[in-house]
Motif scaffolding. Structure first.
Motif, PDB file in Angstrom:
ATOM      1  N   GLU A   1     118.432  46.008  12.322  1.00 36.44           N
ATOM      2  CA  GLU A   1     119.471  46.138  13.426  1.00 36.44           C
ATOM      3  C   GLU A   1     118.805  46.650  14.855  1.00 36.44           C
ATOM      4  O   GLU A   1     119.256  46.339  16.187  1.00 36.44           O
ATOM      5  CB  GLU A   1     119.748  47.250  13.074  1.00 36.44           C
ATOM      6  N   GLY A   2     117.783  47.439  15.333  1.00 35.31           N
ATOM      7  CA  GLY A   2     117.671  47.528  17.009  1.00 35.31           C
ATOM      8  C   GLY A   2     115.763  47.534  16.949  1.00 35.31           C
ATOM      9  O   GLY A   2     115.239  48.431  17.787  1.00 35.31           O
ATOM     10  N   HIS A   3     115.316  46.081  16.157  1.00 35.59           N
ATOM     11  CA  HIS A   3     114.132  46.071  16.092  1.00 35.59           C
ATOM     12  C   HIS A   3     113.750  45.577  18.335  1.00 35.59           C
ATOM     13  O   HIS A   3     114.406  45.134  18.562  1.00 35.59           O
ATOM     14  CB  HIS A   3     113.601  44.781  15.538  1.00 35.59           C
ATOM     15  N   ALA A   4     112.824  46.561  18.067  1.00 26.31           N
ATOM     16  CA  ALA A   4     112.087  45.947  19.824  1.00 26.31           C
ATOM     17  C   ALA A   4     111.411  46.234  19.875  1.00 26.31           C
ATOM     18  O   ALA A   4     109.986  46.220  18.667  1.00 26.31           O
ATOM     19  CB  ALA A   4     112.336  47.765  20.614  1.00 26.31           C
ATOM     20  N   LEU A   5     110.765  45.697  20.881  1.00 29.01           N
ATOM     21  CA  LEU A   5     109.352  44.647  21.350  1.00 29.01           C
ATOM     22  C   LEU A   5     107.673  45.777  20.767  1.00 29.01           C
ATOM     23  O   LEU A   5     107.043  45.668  19.722  1.00 29.01           O
ATOM     24  CB  LEU A   5     108.844  43.722  22.504  1.00 29.01           C
ATOM     25  N   ASP A   6     108.628  47.159  21.002  1.00 30.30           N
ATOM     26  CA  ASP A   6     107.256  48.539  21.333  1.00 30.30           C
ATOM     27  C   ASP A   6     107.165  48.785  19.767  1.00 30.30           C
ATOM     28  O   ASP A   6     106.385  49.620  19.312  1.00 30.30           O
ATOM     29  CB  ASP A   6     107.114  49.452  22.464  1.00 30.30           C
ATOM     30  N   SER A   7     107.708  48.312  18.400  1.00 31.63           N
ATOM     31  CA  SER A   7     108.065  49.303  17.530  1.00 31.63           C
ATOM     32  C   SER A   7     106.953  48.249  16.257  1.00 31.63           C
ATOM     33  O   SER A   7     106.328  47.442  16.389  1.00 31.63           O
ATOM     34  CB  SER A   7     109.246  49.293  16.611  1.00 31.63           C
ATOM     35  N   PRO A   8     106.874  49.040  14.960  1.00 35.49           N
ATOM     36  CA  PRO A   8     105.535  49.145  14.691  1.00 35.49           C
ATOM     37  C   PRO A   8     106.271  48.004  13.526  1.00 35.49           C
ATOM     38  O   PRO A   8     107.516  47.962  13.546  1.00 35.49           O
ATOM     39  CB  PRO A   8     105.065  49.607  13.895  1.00 35.49           C
ATOM     40  N   ARG A   9     105.626  47.191  12.710  1.00 36.86           N
ATOM     41  CA  ARG A   9     105.868  45.686  11.740  1.00 36.86           C
ATOM     42  C   ARG A   9     106.200  47.547  10.270  1.00 36.86           C
ATOM     43  O   ARG A   9     106.301  48.314  10.761  1.00 36.86           O
ATOM     44  CB  ARG A   9     105.002  45.725  11.080  1.00 36.86           C
ATOM     45  N   LEU A  10     107.247  46.897   9.871  1.00 37.60           N
ATOM     46  CA  LEU A  10     108.080  47.790   8.573  1.00 37.60           C
ATOM     47  C   LEU A  10     106.768  47.543   7.141  1.00 37.60           C
ATOM     48  O   LEU A  10     107.189  48.691   7.199  1.00 37.60           O
ATOM     49  CB  LEU A  10     108.721  46.726   8.350  1.00 37.60           C
ATOM     50  N   LEU A  11     106.359  46.577   7.081  1.00 30.80           N
ATOM     51  CA  LEU A  11     105.601  47.054   6.543  1.00 30.80           C
ATOM     52  C   LEU A  11     104.410  47.881   6.059  1.00 30.80           C
ATOM     53  O   LEU A  11     104.677  48.828   4.696  1.00 30.80           O
ATOM     54  CB  LEU A  11     104.367  45.500   6.128  1.00 30.80           C
ATOM     55  N   PRO A  12     104.152  48.892   7.038  1.00 31.48           N
ATOM     56  CA  PRO A  12     102.787  49.845   6.952  1.00 31.48           C
ATOM     57  C   PRO A  12     104.136  50.675   7.012  1.00 31.48           C
ATOM     58  O   PRO A  12     103.086  51.912   5.805  1.00 31.48           O
ATOM     59  CB  PRO A  12     102.444  49.960   7.872  1.00 31.48           C
ATOM     60  N   VAL A  13     105.016  51.120   7.395  1.00 27.69           N
ATOM     61  CA  VAL A  13     106.279  52.132   6.974  1.00 27.69           C
ATOM     62  C   VAL A  13     106.154  52.100   5.842  1.00 27.69           C
ATOM     63  O   VAL A  13     106.244  53.036   5.079  1.00 27.69           O
ATOM     64  CB  VAL A  13     107.447  51.930   8.478  1.00 27.69           C
ATOM     65  N   LEU A  14     107.018  50.771   5.091  1.00 31.63           N
ATOM     66  CA  LEU A  14     107.643  50.810   3.763  1.00 31.63           C
ATOM     67  C   LEU A  14     105.859  51.182   2.777  1.00 31.63           C
ATOM     68  O   LEU A  14     106.351  52.378   1.871  1.00 31.63           O
ATOM     69  CB  LEU A  14     108.193  49.552   3.123  1.00 31.63           C
TER      70      LEU A  14
END
Length: 215
Positions: free
Chosen positions: A52-65
């Motif tokens: 919903e709030g994906h920004a250019l400087d946000s990380p990929r989702l995979l490492p967080v999951l």
């Protein structure tokens, strides 16, 4: 903030409170359900925040999951922390910290000098001198794994300080404090207030890191 994010946030808060209550009352059956459920809800929250709030400087989702997945393994292992299960939990959380480090690195650093490092380095040295060394000494014969874990957690704090996002850094610091209480309670001196303190600060730390990465 959309409706389903509110629902996830409320479900997370309510589940965490039930888990804290179970720890306070020693209700093992409830804790076996609520403790893993908190991390599963955090995974859902991370996924929703990312899309919903994906920004250019946000990380990929995979490492967080991946970090949350290893945290889930660690939580389950530590529900009945025999010697073998404790080492499994320790290893799982070490890998979770590594995954968080990779996620934070993907966000890039601040434009200027990372001033938070000037506070993080002496704080970590002081924490090790006052608490960490006693934990390592008391962890014999598991000194090696415990020290390796402390180094991984310190790396998380330092990378978060270099990153410059205060919310992620606060989450990493709270995580370090939570594990310091856990280690001291297990290997040095037991305290009645430690289990509740550990679980509350652990949930706060995980939530701060996830929200800080994707806000």
């Amino acid at each position: 903030m959309t409706t389903h994010l509110w629902v996830l946030a409320v479900a997370l808060a309510v589940t965490a409170i039930f888990d804290w209550r179970s720890v306070l009352r020693g209700d093992v059956l409830v804790e076996r359900v609520t403790k893993p459920l908190v991390v599963l809800l955090l995974m859902g929250l991370a996924t929703s925040l990312y899309w919903e709030g994906h920004a250019l400087d946000s990380p990929r989702l995979l490492p967080v999951l991946v970090a949350l997945g290893f945290s889930l393994v660690g939580d389950v292992a530590l529900l009945h922390a025999t010697e073998a299960r404790f080492l499994v939990g320790l290893g799982a959380f070490l890998l979770a910290h590594v995954a968080y480090v990779l996620a934070i690195v993907e966000t890039g650093g601040p434009d200027g000098f990372p001033w938070w490092l000037l506070a993080a380095v002496p704080a970590l040295l002081l924490l090790h001198a006052r608490v960490g060394r006693a934990i390592v000494r008391g962890a014999s014969p598991d000194r090696g794994p415990v020290l390796a874990y402390q180094l991984a957690l310190s790396a998380l704090v330092l990378v978060a300080a270099w990153h410059g996002d205060w919310l992620v850094l606060l989450g990493a610091v709270v995580f370090a404090a939570s594990d310091a209480v856990l280690g001291h309670d297990r290997f040095v001196r037991e305290r009645r207030w430690a289990p509740l303190t550990v679980v509350v600060s652990y949930h706060v730390a995980q939530t701060l890191i996830v929200v800080g990465l994707f806000r």
